[in-house]
Write a protein that holds these residues in place. Structure first.
Motif, PDB file in Angstrom:
ATOM      1  N   VAL A 186       0.833  -1.069   0.114  1.00  0.00           N
ATOM      2  CA  VAL A 186      -0.146   0.215  -0.084  1.00  0.00           C
ATOM      3  C   VAL A 186       0.761   1.322  -0.019  1.00  0.00           C
ATOM      4  O   VAL A 186       0.682   2.008  -0.781  1.00  0.00           O
ATOM      5  N   SER A 187       1.985   1.159   0.734  1.00  0.00           N
ATOM      6  CA  SER A 187       2.801   2.371   0.597  1.00  0.00           C
ATOM      7  C   SER A 187       3.493   2.659  -0.519  1.00  0.00           C
ATOM      8  O   SER A 187       3.554   3.960  -0.913  1.00  0.00           O
ATOM      9  N   SER A 188       3.988   1.607  -1.161  1.00  0.00           N
ATOM     10  CA  SER A 188       4.623   1.473  -2.417  1.00  0.00           C
ATOM     11  C   SER A 188       3.629   2.129  -3.572  1.00  0.00           C
ATOM     12  O   SER A 188       4.065   2.931  -4.610  1.00  0.00           O
ATOM     13  N   SER A 189       2.436   1.965  -3.325  1.00  0.00           N
ATOM     14  CA  SER A 189       1.440   2.241  -4.421  1.00  0.00           C
ATOM     15  C   SER A 189       0.801   3.753  -4.367  1.00  0.00           C
ATOM     16  O   SER A 189      -0.075   3.874  -5.108  1.00  0.00           O
ATOM     17  N   SER A 190       1.412   4.557  -3.209  1.00  0.00           N
ATOM     18  CA  SER A 190       0.685   5.645  -3.177  1.00  0.00           C
ATOM     19  C   SER A 190       0.782   6.581  -4.061  1.00  0.00           C
ATOM     20  O   SER A 190      -0.096   7.573  -4.412  1.00  0.00           O
ATOM     21  N   GLY A 191       1.829   6.529  -5.102  1.00  0.00           N
ATOM     22  CA  GLY A 191       2.192   7.297  -5.907  1.00  0.00           C
ATOM     23  C   GLY A 191       1.325   6.932  -7.329  1.00  0.00           C
ATOM     24  O   GLY A 191       1.302   7.674  -8.500  1.00  0.00           O
ATOM     25  N   ARG A 192       0.938   5.708  -7.537  1.00  0.00           N
ATOM     26  CA  ARG A 192       0.094   5.335  -8.548  1.00  0.00           C
ATOM     27  C   ARG A 192      -1.471   5.559  -8.585  1.00  0.00           C
ATOM     28  O   ARG A 192      -2.135   6.034  -7.659  1.00  0.00           O
ATOM     29  N   PRO A 193      -1.668   6.028  -9.835  1.00  0.00           N
ATOM     30  CA  PRO A 193      -3.244   6.488  -9.993  1.00  0.00           C
ATOM     31  C   PRO A 193      -3.942   5.549  -9.635  1.00  0.00           C
ATOM     32  O   PRO A 193      -5.229   5.701  -9.282  1.00  0.00           O
ATOM     33  N   GLU A 194      -3.878   4.150  -9.912  1.00  0.00           N
ATOM     34  CA  GLU A 194      -4.772   2.933  -9.875  1.00  0.00           C
ATOM     35  C   GLU A 194      -4.891   2.712  -8.508  1.00  0.00           C
ATOM     36  O   GLU A 194      -3.873   2.527  -7.719  1.00  0.00           O
ATOM     37  N   PRO A 195      -6.299   2.327  -8.091  1.00  0.00           N
ATOM     38  CA  PRO A 195      -6.742   2.133  -6.793  1.00  0.00           C
ATOM     39  C   PRO A 195      -6.528   0.528  -6.476  1.00  0.00           C
ATOM     40  O   PRO A 195      -6.795   0.094  -5.333  1.00  0.00           O
ATOM     41  N   ASP A 196      -6.058  -0.261  -7.360  1.00  0.00           N
ATOM     42  CA  ASP A 196      -6.353  -1.660  -7.387  1.00  0.00           C
ATOM     43  C   ASP A 196      -5.378  -1.991  -5.839  1.00  0.00           C
ATOM     44  O   ASP A 196      -6.146  -3.097  -5.102  1.00  0.00           O
ATOM     45  N   VAL A 197      -4.293  -1.904  -5.873  1.00  0.00           N
ATOM     46  CA  VAL A 197      -3.464  -2.417  -4.774  1.00  0.00           C
ATOM     47  C   VAL A 197      -4.221  -2.034  -3.340  1.00  0.00           C
ATOM     48  O   VAL A 197      -4.389  -2.983  -2.625  1.00  0.00           O
ATOM     49  N   PRO A 198      -4.283  -0.667  -3.023  1.00  0.00           N
ATOM     50  CA  PRO A 198      -4.686  -0.664  -1.726  1.00  0.00           C
ATOM     51  C   PRO A 198      -6.038  -1.228  -1.702  1.00  0.00           C
ATOM     52  O   PRO A 198      -6.593  -1.580  -0.438  1.00  0.00           O
ATOM     53  N   ILE A 199      -7.138  -1.195  -2.556  1.00  0.00           N
ATOM     54  CA  ILE A 199      -8.439  -1.916  -2.321  1.00  0.00           C
ATOM     55  C   ILE A 199      -8.383  -3.415  -2.117  1.00  0.00           C
ATOM     56  O   ILE A 199      -9.001  -3.695  -1.096  1.00  0.00           O
ATOM     57  N   ALA A 200      -7.282  -3.720  -2.722  1.00  0.00           N
ATOM     58  CA  ALA A 200      -7.194  -5.246  -2.419  1.00  0.00           C
ATOM     59  C   ALA A 200      -6.386  -5.640  -1.231  1.00  0.00           C
ATOM     60  O   ALA A 200      -6.934  -6.342  -0.369  1.00  0.00           O
ATOM     61  N   ALA A 201      -5.741  -4.481  -0.648  1.00  0.00           N
ATOM     62  CA  ALA A 201      -5.179  -4.796   0.506  1.00  0.00           C
ATOM     63  C   ALA A 201      -6.250  -4.661   1.633  1.00  0.00           C
ATOM     64  O   ALA A 201      -6.257  -5.157   2.791  1.00  0.00           O
ATOM     65  N   ILE A 202      -7.094  -3.566   1.539  1.00  0.00           N
ATOM     66  CA  ILE A 202      -8.335  -3.575   2.480  1.00  0.00           C
ATOM     67  C   ILE A 202      -9.033  -4.484   2.547  1.00  0.00           C
ATOM     68  O   ILE A 202      -9.762  -4.996   3.801  1.00  0.00           O
ATOM     69  N   THR A 203      -9.223  -5.041   1.427  1.00  0.00           N
ATOM     70  CA  THR A 203     -10.297  -6.359   1.338  1.00  0.00           C
ATOM     71  C   THR A 203      -9.589  -7.499   2.278  1.00  0.00           C
ATOM     72  O   THR A 203     -10.218  -8.175   2.772  1.00  0.00           O
ATOM     73  N   ALA A 204      -8.419  -7.567   1.766  1.00  0.00           N
ATOM     74  CA  ALA A 204      -7.522  -8.585   2.675  1.00  0.00           C
ATOM     75  C   ALA A 204      -7.579  -8.351   4.097  1.00  0.00           C
ATOM     76  O   ALA A 204      -7.751  -9.394   4.960  1.00  0.00           O
ATOM     77  N   SER A 205      -7.368  -7.303   4.567  1.00  0.00           N
ATOM     78  CA  SER A 205      -7.264  -6.963   5.888  1.00  0.00           C
ATOM     79  C   SER A 205      -8.697  -7.213   6.662  1.00  0.00           C
ATOM     80  O   SER A 205      -8.677  -7.451   7.833  1.00  0.00           O
TER      81      SER A 205
END
Length: 167
Positions: free
Chosen positions: A100-119
């Protein structure tokens, strides 16, 4: 036929071959899986991750799945999170914070949304909330909104504290 499809110039055929690897034994699938996991097309790389249908398959291919957390394509990285979640192993949570931290500069929300779901699926572990709190600090308003809802509904955060900038 599987090897022919894996060498096809058509990404859809290579992706179909990658998905079919899930029906083969680990030993038989491994050489072709290693090749398809580095395919130039994200559809194919994602299909490799989708072929890990069980927790056992993910565990057997853990190094490959974890490597895909850093894939250049956000959809593939999110598929890696989905695959790791199949294990039910809360030890993945620190990896999700990093993703999630590494993806913060990306415009796509895929990684943090998947991480929220996993959490949310692993919310009995105290580290799960840290993943969602990291997503809440995202500059992407969609990600922050989904994380806020998750914190309130799944992690018992107080809405007022979130509005005041706390978590």
């Amino acid at each position: 036929a599987l090897e022919t499809a894996a060498r096809s110039p058509e990404p859809a055929l290579r992706a179909t071959a990658a998905e079919a690897l899930g029906y083969l034994s680990f030993a038989k699938a491994q050489p072709l899986r290693a090749t398809l996991a580095t395919d130039r097309d994200p559809l194919v790389r994602g299909a490799v991750l989708g072929s890990f249908r069980t927790a056992e398959a993910v565990v057997q291919n853990r190094a490959l799945v974890e490597a895909k957390l850093k894939d250049a394509d956000a959809g593939v990285a999110a598929a890696a999170i989905d695959a790791l979640t199949r294990t039910g192993d809360a030890a993945i949570l620190p990896l999700l914070v990093d993703a999630v931290s590494s993806s913060s500069g990306r415009p796509e929300p895929d990684v943090p949304i998947a991480a929220i779901t996993a959490s949310e699926k692993l919310r009995n572990d105290s580290r799960a909330r840290t993943v969602v709190e990291t997503a809440y600090r995202s500059p992407n308003p969609l990600v922050a909104r989904i994380a806020r809802r998750s914190l309130i509904q799944n992690f018992r955060a107080q809405a007022e504290a979130l509005w005041d900038g706390g978590v």
